[in-house]
Design a protein around this motif. Structure first.
Motif, PDB file in Angstrom:
ATOM      1  N   ARG A 117      98.920  75.052 126.735  1.00 22.12           N
ATOM      2  CA  ARG A 117      97.869  74.006 127.483  1.00 22.12           C
ATOM      3  C   ARG A 117      96.453  73.844 126.523  1.00 22.12           C
ATOM      4  NH1 ARG A 117     100.520  75.442 131.910  1.00 22.12           N
ATOM      5  NH2 ARG A 117     101.246  73.409 133.373  1.00 22.12           N
ATOM      6  N   PRO A 206     105.890  61.950 138.537  1.00 24.69           N
ATOM      7  CA  PRO A 206     104.733  62.597 137.658  1.00 24.69           C
ATOM      8  C   PRO A 206     105.069  63.303 136.527  1.00 24.69           C
ATOM      9  CG  PRO A 206     105.191  63.272 140.303  1.00 24.69           C
ATOM     10  CD  PRO A 206     106.204  62.410 139.779  1.00 24.69           C
ATOM     11  N   PRO A 208     103.433  65.876 133.464  1.00 23.51           N
ATOM     12  CA  PRO A 208     102.183  66.815 133.329  1.00 23.51           C
ATOM     13  C   PRO A 208     101.787  66.349 131.871  1.00 23.51           C
ATOM     14  CG  PRO A 208     104.236  68.237 132.854  1.00 23.51           C
ATOM     15  CD  PRO A 208     104.886  66.752 133.642  1.00 23.51           C
ATOM     16  N   GLY A 209     100.305  66.432 131.733  1.00 17.95           N
ATOM     17  CA  GLY A 209      99.682  66.033 130.720  1.00 17.95           C
ATOM     18  C   GLY A 209     100.130  66.861 129.416  1.00 17.95           C
ATOM     19  N   PRO A 210     100.473  68.271 129.695  1.00 13.57           N
ATOM     20  CA  PRO A 210     100.983  68.718 128.365  1.00 13.57           C
ATOM     21  C   PRO A 210     102.612  68.576 128.166  1.00 13.57           C
ATOM     22  CG  PRO A 210     100.216  70.625 130.084  1.00 13.57           C
ATOM     23  CD  PRO A 210     100.365  69.025 130.533  1.00 13.57           C
ATOM     24  N   ARG A 215     108.001  72.419 129.563  1.00 13.50           N
ATOM     25  CA  ARG A 215     109.568  72.555 129.742  1.00 13.50           C
ATOM     26  C   ARG A 215     110.356  73.049 128.675  1.00 13.50           C
ATOM     27  NH1 ARG A 215     109.281  66.668 132.668  1.00 13.50           N
ATOM     28  NH2 ARG A 215     107.906  67.522 134.355  1.00 13.50           N
ATOM     29  N   GLN A 250     110.618  64.193 141.686  1.00 15.95           N
ATOM     30  CA  GLN A 250     110.524  64.607 140.389  1.00 15.95           C
ATOM     31  C   GLN A 250     111.713  65.443 139.869  1.00 15.95           C
ATOM     32  OE1 GLN A 250     107.040  67.095 139.428  1.00 15.95           O
ATOM     33  NE2 GLN A 250     106.800  66.719 137.556  1.00 15.95           N
ATOM     34  N   VAL A 284     103.006  68.430 146.613  1.00 17.93           N
ATOM     35  CA  VAL A 284     103.484  69.374 145.484  1.00 17.93           C
ATOM     36  C   VAL A 284     102.690  70.885 145.913  1.00 17.93           C
ATOM     37  CG1 VAL A 284     103.530  67.751 143.814  1.00 17.93           C
ATOM     38  CG2 VAL A 284     101.170  68.774 144.045  1.00 17.93           C
ATOM     39  N   LYS A 321     109.640  75.750 146.348  1.00 18.29           N
ATOM     40  CA  LYS A 321     108.091  76.143 146.090  1.00 18.29           C
ATOM     41  C   LYS A 321     107.556  76.370 147.271  1.00 18.29           C
ATOM     42  CE  LYS A 321     103.584  74.894 144.076  1.00 18.29           C
ATOM     43  NZ  LYS A 321     103.036  73.949 143.355  1.00 18.29           N
ATOM     44  N   THR A 325     106.896  77.918 141.109  1.00 20.48           N
ATOM     45  CA  THR A 325     106.207  76.476 140.879  1.00 20.48           C
ATOM     46  C   THR A 325     107.234  75.581 140.728  1.00 20.48           C
ATOM     47  OG1 THR A 325     105.694  77.203 138.868  1.00 20.48           O
ATOM     48  CG2 THR A 325     103.867  77.490 140.401  1.00 20.48           C
ATOM     49  N   VAL A 326     106.693  74.256 140.670  1.00 16.65           N
ATOM     50  CA  VAL A 326     107.567  73.097 139.848  1.00 16.65           C
ATOM     51  C   VAL A 326     107.859  73.524 138.520  1.00 16.65           C
ATOM     52  CG1 VAL A 326     107.767  70.592 139.422  1.00 16.65           C
ATOM     53  CG2 VAL A 326     106.631  71.270 141.782  1.00 16.65           C
ATOM     54  N   GLU A 327     106.814  73.578 137.799  1.00 14.82           N
ATOM     55  CA  GLU A 327     107.168  73.625 136.060  1.00 14.82           C
ATOM     56  C   GLU A 327     107.317  74.952 135.888  1.00 14.82           C
ATOM     57  OE1 GLU A 327     107.234  71.056 134.562  1.00 14.82           O
ATOM     58  OE2 GLU A 327     106.285  69.549 135.434  1.00 14.82           O
TER      59      GLU A 327
END
Ligand code: XMP
Length: 329
Positions: A117, A206, A208-210, A215, A250, A284, A321, A325-327
């Motif tokens: 990240r 949504p 994520p920025g990264p 994933r 998502q 979330v 969750k 977590t989601v990711e």
């Protein structure tokens, strides 16, 4: 003057008419703030930066300079769509930076999630700052800050960077322009629709920025990253065909860094599994799993194992969750 706090009792922008009125008001405010000067925008292709770009194109046209950095972790078709919609259709002054090799080389061999990240965030700032330094006469920096960012930042939940965390020598040169700062996400989408942005850009889930980097758990390799990108594209296509786009909060695929034995055309294979995750939530903090039909499950498995190189098994993650977590990182 641009409003910097959400006025108390401000009506929720929930009709096309209210969105139109907001657009008109912002165009006038942006013209007054910017005059004949130039504005720079880091355009990720996400909802917020796309709406900011579209508003600025209407307000100041060619005085806007958009920079779209492809860090190699975007979903299939994303950079192409940004170029098509903004450069070709809206005639924006768009600089496309292909930084794929630069990011993937820096990430090679790095398996720690936080370090990944960190590298992605730092590298993004470096690439954007390099582009900013090349531009002459820019006095404003546009940002897709939205109202929940301000609230979270005030509550100490999330750091809201002024000038996107840019180095001081650049940040000091710019005055901020934040034309969706007082809007909630649903209002940004409503304004985006009124600006004529495509629905798959305005209503997207949504991301994520990264990007796909989180994933592709562990050290990212180009082949496994491609497997994530291709399986994600198949999942999105099937969700759209089955009326799930815009309904499920998502959904994405993950390709973990381990292999298992399989068999294809009578020959042994040793390939990765692909994990499918589809979740629903309101905040979330807690998420529930979207239960897919057996037909859709069978179809996804068939498509992914036949169309995605390197995958010989498809798994479904049905964990809420908490505890998951989601990711994955
Ligand atoms: P988690 O994995 O924390 O995810 O349950 C909750 C939501 O946040 C998104 N997410 C991120 N978004 N940068 C982002 O911009 C990140 O580093 C990041 N990590 C998770 C995730 O996609 C989900 O919607």
């Amino acid at each position: 003057m641009i409003v910097t706090v959400r006025p108390e009792g401000m009506a929720r922008i929930n009709t096309p008419q209210l969105a139109e009125a907001y657009i008109e008001e912002q165009i006038a405010a942006l013209r007054e703030q910017i005059g004949d000067k130039k504005v720079l925008l880091a355009h990720s292709g996400g909802v917020d930066s796309s709406v900011v770009a579209a508003l600025l194109i209407k307000a100041v046209g060619q005085q806007l300079v958009c920079v779209h950095v492809n860090h190699g972790l975007l979903r299939k078709g994303e950079p192409e769509q940004v170029i098509e919609v903004f450069r070709n259709q809206m005639n924006a002054n768009l600089i496309y930076v292909d930084a794929v090799d630069r990011f993937l080389d820096k990430l090679a061999g790095v398996s720690d999630p936080e370090q990944k990240r960190h590298i992605i965030g730092e590298e993004f700032i470096d690439v954007f700052a390099e582009e900013a330094r090349k531009q002459e006469g820019i006095e404003f920096l546009a940002q897709g800050t939205i109202w929940p960012d301000i609230l979270e930042s005030e509550a100490g939940i999330k750091a809201h960077h002024n000038a996107g965390g840019l180095p001081a020598d650049i940040a000091e040169r710019f005055e901020l322009v934040e034309p969706v700062r007082i809007l909630f996400k649903d209002e940004v989408r409503m304004v985006g629709r009124a600006l004529g942005l495509p629905s798959n850009m305005v209503d997207r889930q949504p991301f994520p920025g990264p990007g796909l980097g989180v994933r592709c758990p562990g050290a990212i390799t180009r082949d496994r990253l491609e497997a994530v990108r291709e399986s994600d594209a198949i999942l999105r296509e099937e969700f759209a065909k089955n009326g799930l786009e815009g309904k499920v909060w998502q959904y994405f695929t993950v390709v973990p860094d381990f292999k298992s034995t399989g068999v294809k055309n009578g020959k042994r294979t040793f390939d990765w599994p692909c994990i499918i995750r589809a979740i629903n939530t309101t905040d979330v903090m807690e998420v529930t799993v979207e239960h897919l039909s057996n037909e859709l499950i069978d179809h996804l498995v068939q498509r992914i194992i036949t169309e995605v190189p390197g995958i010989n098994r498809v798994l479904f993650d049905y964990t809420p969750k908490p505890p998951a977590t989601v990711e994955y990182e």
